[in-house]
Design a protein around this motif. Structure first.
Motif, PDB file in Angstrom:
ATOM      1  N   ALA A 216     -29.222  13.687 -18.595  1.00  0.00           N
ATOM      2  CA  ALA A 216     -29.023  13.105 -17.259  1.00  0.00           C
ATOM      3  C   ALA A 216     -29.315  11.613 -17.233  1.00  0.00           C
ATOM      4  O   ALA A 216     -29.975  11.103 -16.327  1.00  0.00           O
ATOM      5  CB  ALA A 216     -29.873  13.837 -16.221  1.00  0.00           C
ATOM      6  N   ARG A 247     -32.101   5.328 -17.146  1.00  0.00           N
ATOM      7  CA  ARG A 247     -31.977   6.276 -16.041  1.00  0.00           C
ATOM      8  C   ARG A 247     -31.033   5.782 -14.954  1.00  0.00           C
ATOM      9  O   ARG A 247     -30.618   6.571 -14.098  1.00  0.00           O
ATOM     10  CB  ARG A 247     -33.365   6.580 -15.458  1.00  0.00           C
ATOM     11  CG  ARG A 247     -34.238   7.411 -16.391  1.00  0.00           C
ATOM     12  CD  ARG A 247     -35.569   7.771 -15.755  1.00  0.00           C
ATOM     13  NE  ARG A 247     -36.392   6.595 -15.528  1.00  0.00           N
ATOM     14  CZ  ARG A 247     -37.227   6.076 -16.414  1.00  0.00           C
ATOM     15  NH1 ARG A 247     -37.348   6.630 -17.619  1.00  0.00           N
ATOM     16  NH2 ARG A 247     -37.943   5.011 -16.124  1.00  0.00           N
ATOM     17  N   PRO A 469     -24.569  10.588 -15.140  1.00  0.00           N
ATOM     18  CA  PRO A 469     -24.787  11.981 -14.733  1.00  0.00           C
ATOM     19  C   PRO A 469     -23.764  12.445 -13.702  1.00  0.00           C
ATOM     20  O   PRO A 469     -23.428  11.706 -12.763  1.00  0.00           O
ATOM     21  CB  PRO A 469     -26.192  11.957 -14.139  1.00  0.00           C
ATOM     22  CG  PRO A 469     -26.867  10.780 -14.781  1.00  0.00           C
ATOM     23  CD  PRO A 469     -25.782   9.762 -14.936  1.00  0.00           C
ATOM     24  N   ARG A 507     -28.787  12.061 -10.718  1.00  0.00           N
ATOM     25  CA  ARG A 507     -29.950  12.012 -11.617  1.00  0.00           C
ATOM     26  C   ARG A 507     -31.194  12.596 -10.937  1.00  0.00           C
ATOM     27  O   ARG A 507     -31.486  12.295  -9.771  1.00  0.00           O
ATOM     28  CB  ARG A 507     -30.194  10.555 -12.028  1.00  0.00           C
ATOM     29  CG  ARG A 507     -31.580  10.223 -12.589  1.00  0.00           C
ATOM     30  CD  ARG A 507     -31.803  10.680 -13.990  1.00  0.00           C
ATOM     31  NE  ARG A 507     -33.227  10.638 -14.326  1.00  0.00           N
ATOM     32  CZ  ARG A 507     -33.754  11.138 -15.430  1.00  0.00           C
ATOM     33  NH1 ARG A 507     -32.982  11.712 -16.324  1.00  0.00           N
ATOM     34  NH2 ARG A 507     -35.051  11.089 -15.638  1.00  0.00           N
TER      35      ARG A 507
END
Length: 513
Positions: A216, A247, A469, A507
């Motif tokens: 992710a 991220r 993601p 995410r």
């Protein structure tokens, strides 16, 4: 020589003995989950916490959870010292560098001064570079703090899993019975688990985008030649790319902005001359999808998809439409099946032996045969070593030489077919699932290796491909949506992926216990 345990003890003893002055905030009050570069810099400016405190918390998190994931190979014993120096610099100047005090995790095939660079192998377990790789030097100059290096598939051989002779097998933080993919699985698992703020991976065919999809994350495979690969243990240098695994799209973009540059030690970067903008963060626009044209490459997505991944992909297409994109479903690349064939070349012997000569400089370690003689704990790696010893050139019989993406006639033909189709339909990007299947169980990583779409186009054409993601399966395993662009179209891909990310917010953190 494995520094992981000893360095952890050193770092943790420094933490608990108190290696800094009394602070106005207790480190345990800092919530590091999903922190971004912008969040951290705002906290530095607001004096909510400083770099030293932040690094301590990341190190404590690694100490608490890495025994489960096995994602980290070595802790940097200088991390707290560097953080403290950066705090003093900020107090003195009032200025934050672009990545000032940002904890970085580096894949274990990238040269980092004073830390082992093993590529997961016994042959390099005692190799400690005296200098940083070009991109590491740029990140350090920008203020990043290397807090750890991450596990990988030995010699980067496996897209399926991340097993090394130095550390063992890394597990997926979303479900530890499953793989994080390879070969940058240690970076993927550690960034997903919030062991650091930003991460670096390398990608010969899949190894940034696969682990990013399985964890992710956002993973950027950039245009071949945009980012230097010097002082990085190669797999097939003609395909190798190094890039961010983060991220968020914004964090990945900020890393790219630092590392994209021309390096005299990597001749391929000369192709980037005059083709890059003055910075990439300017393209982070939430409305970038509005008015865009996105082509759907069903040739890939319809290749035996898992029903849950297929549903997530079709949902993603609806989301792209709702965010203002014109979704052209589907598009056809003329002669695609033929053009994708006979693209892989085995250059491991030449590339690795050059690395050994240029950087390792060990008289007893000069050839692949020397590596084989040292041995491996991985059956998979041993088989791949032998295979790469026995074979050079194209894997399929051909008289066509193996050249770079700018001069190889088969690579150029493949790229031109894709870009000509994109031009004819006025497409901004092509999309497909990064994998058509969920992560495989660790104990069945070879039997269940299915649906890896990242291998098929961009490693050969040289085009940039970003994964973001696109949701989770019913058993909480991540899936990724991949955007493919024209050569040097990073600005467009940054806008599109950022707009999709901001419009969907797929995410989420793993639930570590």
């Amino acid at each position: 020589m494995n520094f992981k345990f000893n360095c952890c003890l050193l770092i943790m003893s420094m933490i608990f003995l108190g290696c800094s002055d009394e602070k106005s905030i207790k480190e345990k009050e800092i919530n590091i989950e999903e922190l971004t570069i912008s969040d951290i810099h705002k906290s530095y400016q607001d004096k909510t916490f400083n770099s030293e405190q932040l690094v301590k918390i990341y190190l404590e998190r690694i100490e608490n959870f890495d025994s489960t994931l096995n994602a980290i190979t070595v802790i940097n014993p200088q991390a707290l010292k560097i953080a403290k120096e950066l705090d003093k610099e900020y107090q003195r100047t009032g200025t934050l560098r672009p990545l000032h005090g940002i904890p970085l995790i580096v894949k274990d095939n990238i040269n980092t001064e004073g830390l082992p660079t093993t590529a997961g192998s016994l042959a390099l377990q005692n190799y400690i570079p005296e200098e940083n790789a070009f991109i590491i030097e740029k990140l350090v100059e920008a203020g990043a703090i290397i807090i750890a290096k991450s596990n990988m598939a030995e010699w980067a051989f496996s897209p399926m899993h991340s097993e090394s002779s130095t550390v063992g097998t890394t597990r997926n933080p979303y479900n530890t019975n499953y793989v994080p993919a390879g070969s940058s699985g240690g970076t993927g698992a550690s960034i997903a688990a919030n062991f650091g703020t930003i991460g670096l991976g390398t990608d010969t065919g899949n190894s940034i985008r696969g682990p990013s999809s399985h964890n992710a994350l956002v993973g950027f495979r950039t245009t071949l030649g945009l980012v230097s690969r010097s002082a990085i243990v190669p797999l097939y240098l003609r395909n190798d790319v190094v890039g961010p695994m983060c991220r968020t799209v914004e964090d990945a973009t900020k890393v790219l902005e630092v590392i994209a540059d021309i390096d005299p030690k990597d001749p391929l970067t000369a192709y980037s001359e005059g083709k890059t903008p003055a910075g990439y963060t300017q393209f982070l626009k939430k409305d970038a999808l509005n008015g865009s044209r996105i082509g759907v490459l069903r040739t890939l997505s319809d290749d035996s998809p898992h029903p849950e991944i297929n549903q997530l992909f079709n949902n993603a297409l609806l989301q792209l439409d709702s965010l203002g994109a014109s979704v052209i479903d589907s598009v056809i690349v003329p002669d695609f099946q033929n053009l994708k064939q006979n693209q892989w070349c085995a250059t491991f012997r030449k590339d690795v032996e050059t690395f050994l000569s240029d950087y390792v400089k060990n008289d007893s370690l000069k050839t692949i045969e020397d590596i084989i003689e040292v041995g491996s704990k991985s059956d998979f790696a041993r088989e791949r070593l032998v295979r790469n010893t026995a074979h050079t050139g194209r894997w399929e019989d051909s008289e066509i030489p193996c050249l770079d993406a700018y001069t190889d006639i088969r690579r150029i033909a493949f790229r031109e077919a894709i870009e000509n189709m994109m031009d004819s339909l006025q497409l901004d990007a092509i999309v497909y699932p990064s994998w058509n299947n969920p992560p495989a169980p660790i104990d069945q990583f070879q039997e269940e290796y299915k649906g890896d779409n990242s291998q098929i186009i961009s490693p050969h054409t040289g085009q940039p491909a970003f994964t973001v993601p696109m949701g989770f399966t019913n058993n909480n395993l991540p899936a990724g949506l991949q955007f493919l662009g024209r050569m040097y179209d990073e600005p467009i891909l940054i806008g599109l992926t950022y707009s999709y990310e901001q419009g969907t917010k797929h995410r989420k953190s793993p639930d570590l216990k």
